[in-house]
Write a protein that holds these residues in place. Structure first.
Motif, short mmCIF file in Angstrom:
data_model
loop_
_atom_site.label_atom_id
_atom_site.label_comp_id
_atom_site.label_asym_id
_atom_site.label_seq_id
_atom_site.Cartn_x
_atom_site.Cartn_y
_atom_site.Cartn_z
N GLU A 158 16.41 6.58 -11.11
CA GLU A 158 15.33 5.62 -11.36
C GLU A 158 13.96 6.28 -11.30
N LEU A 159 13.86 7.41 -10.59
CA LEU A 159 12.56 7.96 -10.23
C LEU A 159 12.20 9.25 -10.97
N ILE A 160 13.17 10.14 -11.13
CA ILE A 160 12.89 11.47 -11.69
C ILE A 160 12.35 11.33 -13.12
N GLY A 161 11.22 12.03 -13.35
CA GLY A 161 10.57 11.98 -14.65
C GLY A 161 9.54 10.87 -14.78
N LYS A 162 9.51 9.95 -13.79
CA LYS A 162 8.57 8.82 -13.84
C LYS A 162 7.26 9.20 -13.15
N HIS A 163 6.15 8.72 -13.72
CA HIS A 163 4.83 8.96 -13.12
C HIS A 163 4.63 8.02 -11.95
N MET A 164 3.98 8.50 -10.88
CA MET A 164 3.80 7.70 -9.67
C MET A 164 2.99 6.43 -9.93
N GLU A 165 2.02 6.48 -10.83
CA GLU A 165 1.23 5.28 -11.13
C GLU A 165 2.12 4.17 -11.68
N ASN A 166 3.05 4.55 -12.55
CA ASN A 166 3.96 3.55 -13.12
C ASN A 166 4.91 2.99 -12.06
N LEU A 167 5.37 3.86 -11.15
CA LEU A 167 6.28 3.41 -10.10
C LEU A 167 5.58 2.45 -9.14
N VAL A 168 4.30 2.71 -8.84
CA VAL A 168 3.53 1.80 -8.00
C VAL A 168 3.36 0.47 -8.72
N ARG A 169 3.03 0.54 -10.02
CA ARG A 169 2.84 -0.66 -10.82
C ARG A 169 4.12 -1.51 -10.89
N GLN A 170 5.26 -0.84 -10.88
CA GLN A 170 6.54 -1.55 -10.96
C GLN A 170 7.03 -2.06 -9.61
N GLY A 171 6.26 -1.78 -8.54
CA GLY A 171 6.60 -2.34 -7.23
C GLY A 171 7.52 -1.49 -6.39
N TYR A 172 7.76 -0.25 -6.78
CA TYR A 172 8.59 0.63 -5.95
C TYR A 172 7.89 0.94 -4.63
N PHE A 173 6.57 1.18 -4.70
CA PHE A 173 5.77 1.45 -3.50
C PHE A 173 4.50 0.62 -3.56
N ASP A 174 3.91 0.37 -2.39
CA ASP A 174 2.63 -0.34 -2.39
C ASP A 174 1.47 0.61 -2.65
N GLN A 175 1.66 1.91 -2.38
CA GLN A 175 0.67 2.94 -2.67
C GLN A 175 1.38 4.29 -2.70
N SER A 176 0.74 5.29 -3.35
CA SER A 176 1.37 6.61 -3.49
C SER A 176 0.57 7.66 -2.75
N VAL A 177 1.21 8.32 -1.79
CA VAL A 177 0.54 9.41 -1.08
C VAL A 177 0.39 10.63 -1.98
N SER A 178 1.30 10.81 -2.95
CA SER A 178 1.23 11.95 -3.86
C SER A 178 -0.05 11.91 -4.69
N LEU A 179 -0.40 10.72 -5.19
CA LEU A 179 -1.63 10.58 -5.97
C LEU A 179 -2.86 10.83 -5.11
N LEU A 180 -2.79 10.40 -3.85
CA LEU A 180 -3.91 10.63 -2.92
C LEU A 180 -4.08 12.13 -2.67
N VAL A 181 -2.96 12.85 -2.50
CA VAL A 181 -3.02 14.29 -2.26
C VAL A 181 -3.58 15.02 -3.49
N LEU A 182 -3.14 14.61 -4.69
CA LEU A 182 -3.65 15.24 -5.91
C LEU A 182 -5.15 15.01 -6.06
N LYS A 183 -5.62 13.86 -5.56
CA LYS A 183 -7.04 13.55 -5.65
C LYS A 183 -7.85 14.26 -4.57
N GLU A 184 -7.36 14.23 -3.32
CA GLU A 184 -8.10 14.79 -2.20
C GLU A 184 -7.83 16.28 -1.98
#
Length: 565
Positions: A158-184
């Protein structure tokens, strides 16, 4: 025929820069060129092999076969100078004529070592008890391990190959630490809710390349649901320790008192309790004060599947109206002036998975009746000052000595709440309507308190007869308290009618049929008993009563009254 097909000096610098080993031979198997990588691989860096037969350098070489057949051989594994190599051999043509051959040697021993290490690391990651989640520099999922699948319930497909933004949008997570790390561009830890249900703590670590750019983000995931549960249980334990027993009580086994009865009405009630106890339906207990509504509630809890869970008892009439809401529902820190800094867990939340008894439910204010109705309808609770809603699994047993239908007609009790509480109604009749239960109750409590206080006393037949015929307006509670009072306050071993309160034996046939002389004698016995109990000696008791010591002794012998000092 020309033996030289290329000028080695022209191409030497090119071949030397190639990482793989390169050997070029002419049509006669003579070495025309051998680059630095090949010399290093063959361990001949300080030797000159140009012009020599390739078979002298590599006895097992297959280049002569290529020269004879004019065909290539690709990807052949060979052991050369103790190393595993992958060898490609290709014939060289010029103007359609075979003029030599070229061999490319690739040392794969290091590759296999790194491949083995990779497999080991992959196995370690796969069997890690922490969940591992890896994304690339764009935020796309590269891999997840089995622990992550087990913790979250998500499959890696379900997850491999999927972008974290899309997974958050689909309700898999409420927020993504990976995106925060890429930003910070630094290590970050957050609390994350998986699928809107499970709480986990995730730590994202950036992996940088030599240029200081993020190549990927590796995130470790740990399930903390059990820690949150332990924290909640600790809060409950702290709250239990602070409970004020004059307002409510707490028990686990629900077996505070034994059921003592012989009457048919009580037999029918117990059978009904056994029938309904296993089901989580709300129960309304009615009956006058002191009939044993709490004992029946204990029995319902004890016979249910919740018997090992909390049993909270709340007296709605004993808690001030302005405090009852915060006691029942709890509050967050700073919810109102005077609130505890750390907040407070409510009694309804404390009873989660267990039972709560709301005694004197008729005394509950209308504003709280609305909130209680919502709890019953939605099976959820919300602390004062909180926006969070918590699911609740409790059984509610309510009790009252009032006529709730009358309160409904007076606008003092909500009809919708009444029907929610009265899914099963059990009416417990007063003791006067079940006289068969009086004698076994007398015997039970007399024996209980004698054993408790280590005394050897008994009720005289006349006293017991008076108590059996008394109408007991205070029901079982009055009976229990009277027995305890007589055992600790009457000095003689035999408790006689004169030891009873006047209002009891005067309201029975035995008391009403006494002659004047008998009444005087009973009064005299009472005065003497009180004097003996008050003073340390018979002589002092006689002085208080205004009689001779010998007269007092004669009366005690006549009445067979013993004295314990």
């Amino acid at each position: 025929m020309k033996q030289t097909i290329i000028d080695p000096h022209i191409w030497e610098s090119i071949f030397s820069s190639i990482h793989n080993g390169v050997i070029v031979v002419d049509r006669n198997r003579k070495i025309l060129l051998i680059n630095s990588s090949a010399k290093k691989l063959l361990q001949i860096e300080n030797e000159n092999w140009e012009g020599k037969d390739i078979r002298e350098l590599i006895p097992t070489t297959q280049l002569p076969h290529v020269l004879e057949s004019g065909t290539s051989s690709i990807g052949v594994k060979m052991n050369i100078a103790g190393r595993q190599c992958l060898v490609n051999r290709t014939p060289l043509y010029r103007d359609g004529e075979l003029v030599g051959a070229i061999s490319v040697l690739q040392d794969i021993s290091e590759m296999e070592h790194y491949h083995s290490l990779f497999k080991q690391m992959e196995t370690i990651i796969e069997f890690s008890t922490d969940g591992i989640y890896v994304v690339d520099k764009e935020g796309k999922t590269l891999m997840v391990n089995s622990a992550y699948e087990e913790i979250t319930g998500f499959r890696r497909e379900e997850l491999i190959g999927k972008h974290m933004e899309n997974l958050v949008r689909q309700g898999y997570f409420d927020q993504s630490v990976s995106l925060l790390v890429l930003k910070e561009k630094k290590c970050i830890s957050i609390l994350q809710k998986i699928g809107g249900k499970k709480d986990v703590i995730v730590t994202g670590n950036p992996v940088f390349n030599k240029q200081g750019e993020i190549e990927m983000v590796v995130t470790s995931v740990r399930d903390i649901s059990h820690l949150i549960k332990m924290k909640t249980e600790l809060e409950k334990a702290k709250s239990f320790s602070k409970m004020s027993h004059n307002r409510y009580t707490f028990s686990i086994d629900g077996s505070d008192e034994k059921m003592i009865f012989l009457s048919d009405p009580m037999k029918r009630i117990i059978e009904k309790v056994k029938q309904i106890a296993p089901y989580p339906t709300s129960v309304l207990l009615t009956g006058p004060s002191g009939v044993g509504k709490e004992v029946i509630a204990n029995l319902i809890h004890h016979l249910s599947s919740r018997k090992d869970k909390p049993f909270i008892k709340v007296n709605c009439g004993a808690i001030p109206e302005q405090l009852l809401e915060s006691e029942l529902f709890g509050y967050e820190k700073g919810a109102f002036t005077g609130a505890r800094q750390d907040g407070k867990i409510g009694l309804l939340e404390l009873a989660d998975q267990g039972t709560i008894m709301l005694d004197e439910i008729g005394e509950m204010p209308l504003t709280l009746q609305v909130k209680l109705l919502r709890v019953l309808q939605e099976k959820q609770i919300q602390r004062i000052g909180s926006s969070k809603v918590k699911n609740l699994d409790i059984r509610i047993i309510s009790a009252t000595n009032q006529d709730l239908r009358k309160l409904i007609s007076q606008g003092k009790f909500r009809e919708d709440l009444y029907y929610r509480l009265q899914v099963v109604e059990i009416h417990i009749p007063p003791l006067a309507e079940r006289p068969e239960d009086i004698e076994p109750l007398l015997d039970h409590y007399f024996s209980f308190y004698c054993k408790l206080y280590r005394m050897n006393k008994h009720l005289s037949p006349d006293t017991k007869n008076i108590l059996k015929n008394y109408h007991w307006p205070g029901n079982v509670r009055e009976l229990k308290n009277l027995i305890e009072n007589m055992i600790v306050s009457v000095p003689s071993q035999s408790i006689e009618p004169h030891d009873l309160p006047l209002h009891i034996y005067e309201q029975t046939n035995s008391g009403a049929s006494l002659t004047l002389k008998q009444r005087v004698e009973q009064f005299e016995k009472r005065m003497i008993s009180e004097a003996i109990q008050k003073h340390s000696s018979l002589r002092k008791a006689a002085e208080q009563l205004g009689v001779d010591h010998s007269t007092l002794v004669k009366k005690l012998k006549k009445w067979n009254m013993s004295v314990r000092k």
